[in-house]
Design a protein around this motif. Structure first.
Motif, PDB file in Angstrom:
ATOM      1  N   GLN A 249      -5.352   8.280   8.445  1.00  0.00           N
ATOM      2  CA  GLN A 249      -5.327   9.097   7.234  1.00  0.00           C
ATOM      3  C   GLN A 249      -4.059   8.779   6.447  1.00  0.00           C
ATOM      4  N   VAL A 250      -4.170   8.827   5.130  1.00  0.00           N
ATOM      5  CA  VAL A 250      -3.053   8.524   4.242  1.00  0.00           C
ATOM      6  C   VAL A 250      -2.779   9.738   3.364  1.00  0.00           C
ATOM      7  N   GLN A 251      -1.512  10.028   3.154  1.00  0.00           N
ATOM      8  CA  GLN A 251      -1.129  11.128   2.281  1.00  0.00           C
ATOM      9  C   GLN A 251      -0.168  10.623   1.209  1.00  0.00           C
ATOM     10  N   LEU A 252      -0.347  11.133   0.010  1.00  0.00           N
ATOM     11  CA  LEU A 252       0.604  10.916  -1.078  1.00  0.00           C
ATOM     12  C   LEU A 252       1.206  12.272  -1.403  1.00  0.00           C
ATOM     13  N   THR A 253       2.514  12.377  -1.253  1.00  0.00           N
ATOM     14  CA  THR A 253       3.198  13.647  -1.446  1.00  0.00           C
ATOM     15  C   THR A 253       4.100  13.566  -2.665  1.00  0.00           C
TER      16      THR A 253
ATOM     17  N   ILE B 259      -0.959   3.269   7.018  1.00  0.00           N
ATOM     18  CA  ILE B 259      -0.863   2.274   5.951  1.00  0.00           C
ATOM     19  C   ILE B 259      -0.435   0.943   6.534  1.00  0.00           C
ATOM     20  N   PHE B 260      -1.172  -0.112   6.188  1.00  0.00           N
ATOM     21  CA  PHE B 260      -0.733  -1.453   6.548  1.00  0.00           C
ATOM     22  C   PHE B 260       0.222  -1.972   5.489  1.00  0.00           C
ATOM     23  N   SER B 261      -0.201  -1.902   4.233  1.00  0.00           N
ATOM     24  CA  SER B 261       0.673  -2.304   3.135  1.00  0.00           C
ATOM     25  C   SER B 261       0.209  -1.655   1.837  1.00  0.00           C
ATOM     26  N   VAL B 262       1.164  -1.414   0.961  1.00  0.00           N
ATOM     27  CA  VAL B 262       0.883  -0.849  -0.357  1.00  0.00           C
ATOM     28  C   VAL B 262       0.820  -1.979  -1.372  1.00  0.00           C
ATOM     29  N   ARG B 263      -0.171  -1.951  -2.243  1.00  0.00           N
ATOM     30  CA  ARG B 263      -0.294  -2.967  -3.290  1.00  0.00           C
ATOM     31  C   ARG B 263       0.342  -2.495  -4.582  1.00  0.00           C
TER      32      ARG B 263
ATOM     33  N   THR C  10       2.689  18.083 -21.337  1.00  0.00           N
ATOM     34  CA  THR C  10       2.316  19.112 -20.380  1.00  0.00           C
ATOM     35  C   THR C  10       0.994  18.764 -19.710  1.00  0.00           C
ATOM     36  N   ALA C  11       1.004  18.721 -18.385  1.00  0.00           N
ATOM     37  CA  ALA C  11      -0.179  18.330 -17.628  1.00  0.00           C
ATOM     38  C   ALA C  11       0.130  18.430 -16.138  1.00  0.00           C
ATOM     39  N   VAL C  12      -0.914  18.273 -15.346  1.00  0.00           N
ATOM     40  CA  VAL C  12      -0.724  18.049 -13.924  1.00  0.00           C
ATOM     41  C   VAL C  12      -0.600  16.537 -13.728  1.00  0.00           C
ATOM     42  N   TYR C  13       0.453  16.111 -13.066  1.00  0.00           N
ATOM     43  CA  TYR C  13       0.728  14.697 -12.843  1.00  0.00           C
ATOM     44  C   TYR C  13       0.322  14.329 -11.422  1.00  0.00           C
ATOM     45  N   TYR C  14      -0.444  13.248 -11.315  1.00  0.00           N
ATOM     46  CA  TYR C  14      -0.969  12.810 -10.037  1.00  0.00           C
ATOM     47  C   TYR C  14      -0.425  11.428  -9.670  1.00  0.00           C
ATOM     48  N   CYS C  15      -0.007  11.301  -8.439  1.00  0.00           N
ATOM     49  CA  CYS C  15       0.379  10.000  -7.892  1.00  0.00           C
ATOM     50  C   CYS C  15      -0.885   9.287  -7.402  1.00  0.00           C
ATOM     51  N   ASN C  16      -0.892   7.973  -7.546  1.00  0.00           N
ATOM     52  CA  ASN C  16      -2.044   7.172  -7.125  1.00  0.00           C
ATOM     53  C   ASN C  16      -1.545   5.907  -6.441  1.00  0.00           C
ATOM     54  N   SER C  17      -2.281   5.455  -5.433  1.00  0.00           N
ATOM     55  CA  SER C  17      -1.872   4.241  -4.740  1.00  0.00           C
ATOM     56  C   SER C  17      -3.056   3.366  -4.357  1.00  0.00           C
ATOM     57  N   ASP C  18      -2.907   2.087  -4.613  1.00  0.00           N
ATOM     58  CA  ASP C  18      -3.805   1.063  -4.078  1.00  0.00           C
ATOM     59  C   ASP C  18      -3.126   0.474  -2.847  1.00  0.00           C
ATOM     60  N   LEU C  19      -3.812   0.488  -1.727  1.00  0.00           N
ATOM     61  CA  LEU C  19      -3.183   0.015  -0.504  1.00  0.00           C
ATOM     62  C   LEU C  19      -4.215  -0.533   0.471  1.00  0.00           C
ATOM     63  N   PHE C  20      -3.701  -1.167   1.507  1.00  0.00           N
ATOM     64  CA  PHE C  20      -4.527  -1.558   2.643  1.00  0.00           C
ATOM     65  C   PHE C  20      -4.195  -0.584   3.764  1.00  0.00           C
ATOM     66  N   ASP C  21      -5.223   0.031   4.329  1.00  0.00           N
ATOM     67  CA  ASP C  21      -4.954   0.961   5.418  1.00  0.00           C
ATOM     68  C   ASP C  21      -4.740   0.191   6.721  1.00  0.00           C
TER      69      ASP C  21
ATOM     70  N   ASP D  77      -6.579  -0.336   9.061  1.00  0.00           N
ATOM     71  CA  ASP D  77      -7.738  -1.162   9.425  1.00  0.00           C
ATOM     72  C   ASP D  77      -7.912  -2.319   8.451  1.00  0.00           C
ATOM     73  N   TYR D  78      -6.892  -2.553   7.634  1.00  0.00           N
ATOM     74  CA  TYR D  78      -6.868  -3.648   6.654  1.00  0.00           C
ATOM     75  C   TYR D  78      -7.942  -3.504   5.588  1.00  0.00           C
ATOM     76  N   GLN D  79      -8.347  -2.259   5.330  1.00  0.00           N
ATOM     77  CA  GLN D  79      -9.343  -1.998   4.315  1.00  0.00           C
ATOM     78  C   GLN D  79      -8.651  -1.576   3.018  1.00  0.00           C
ATOM     79  N   PRO D  80      -9.062  -2.128   1.872  1.00  0.00           N
ATOM     80  CA  PRO D  80      -8.480  -1.690   0.598  1.00  0.00           C
ATOM     81  C   PRO D  80      -8.946  -0.287   0.257  1.00  0.00           C
ATOM     82  N   LYS D  81      -8.015   0.555  -0.069  1.00  0.00           N
ATOM     83  CA  LYS D  81      -8.329   1.949  -0.375  1.00  0.00           C
ATOM     84  C   LYS D  81      -7.519   2.404  -1.594  1.00  0.00           C
TER      85      LYS D  81
END
Length: 119
Positions: A1-5, A28-32, A89-100, A102-106
């Motif tokens: 499982q991956v979390q962005l805080t 996380i294996f690696s972040v793109r 003014t807004a809700v700001y969201y973090c986003n990440s492209d990464l390999f988990d 299991d080496y799967q792009p998520k």
């Protein structure tokens, strides 16, 4: 499982500054790339800024010259926001492209942090 805080949201007067941070953790294996989006009430979520692991950055036209995205390391991204306007003014969201692990792009989203700019 991956979390962005995310952290750093809040309320500021027009012309003020805020700094948002986001940390990716978990399997996380690696972040793109990591980036920021925002969603104002009644509006769709919109792209703000993005940085990849080679340091390439991209900004929305609406924030160019006012917002700066940086990465402390491959799993941490910051958004320095200056000269804030009420329309930011807004809700700001973090986003990440990464390999988990299991080496799967998520693609993952954070839970969002509120930024309110008063006039």
């Amino acid at each position: 499982q991956v979390q962005l805080t995310e952290s750093g949201g809040g309320r500021v007067r027009e012309g003020g500054s805020l700094r948002l941070s986001c940390v990716a953790s978990g399997s996380i294996f690696s972040v793109r790339a990591m980036g920021w989006y925002r969603q104002a009430p009644g509006s769709s979520r919109e792209f703000i800024a993005r940085i990849d692991t080679e340091g390439n950055v991209k900004y929305a036209d609406s924030v160019k010259g006012r917002f700066t995205i940086t990465g402390d390391n491959a799993k941490t991204v910051n958004l320095q926001m200056t000269n804030l306007r009420p329309e930011d003014t807004a809700v700001y969201y973090c986003n990440s492209d990464l390999f988990d692990s299991d080496y799967q792009p998520k693609n993952y989203w954070g839970q969002g942090t509120q930024v309110t700019v008063s006039s």
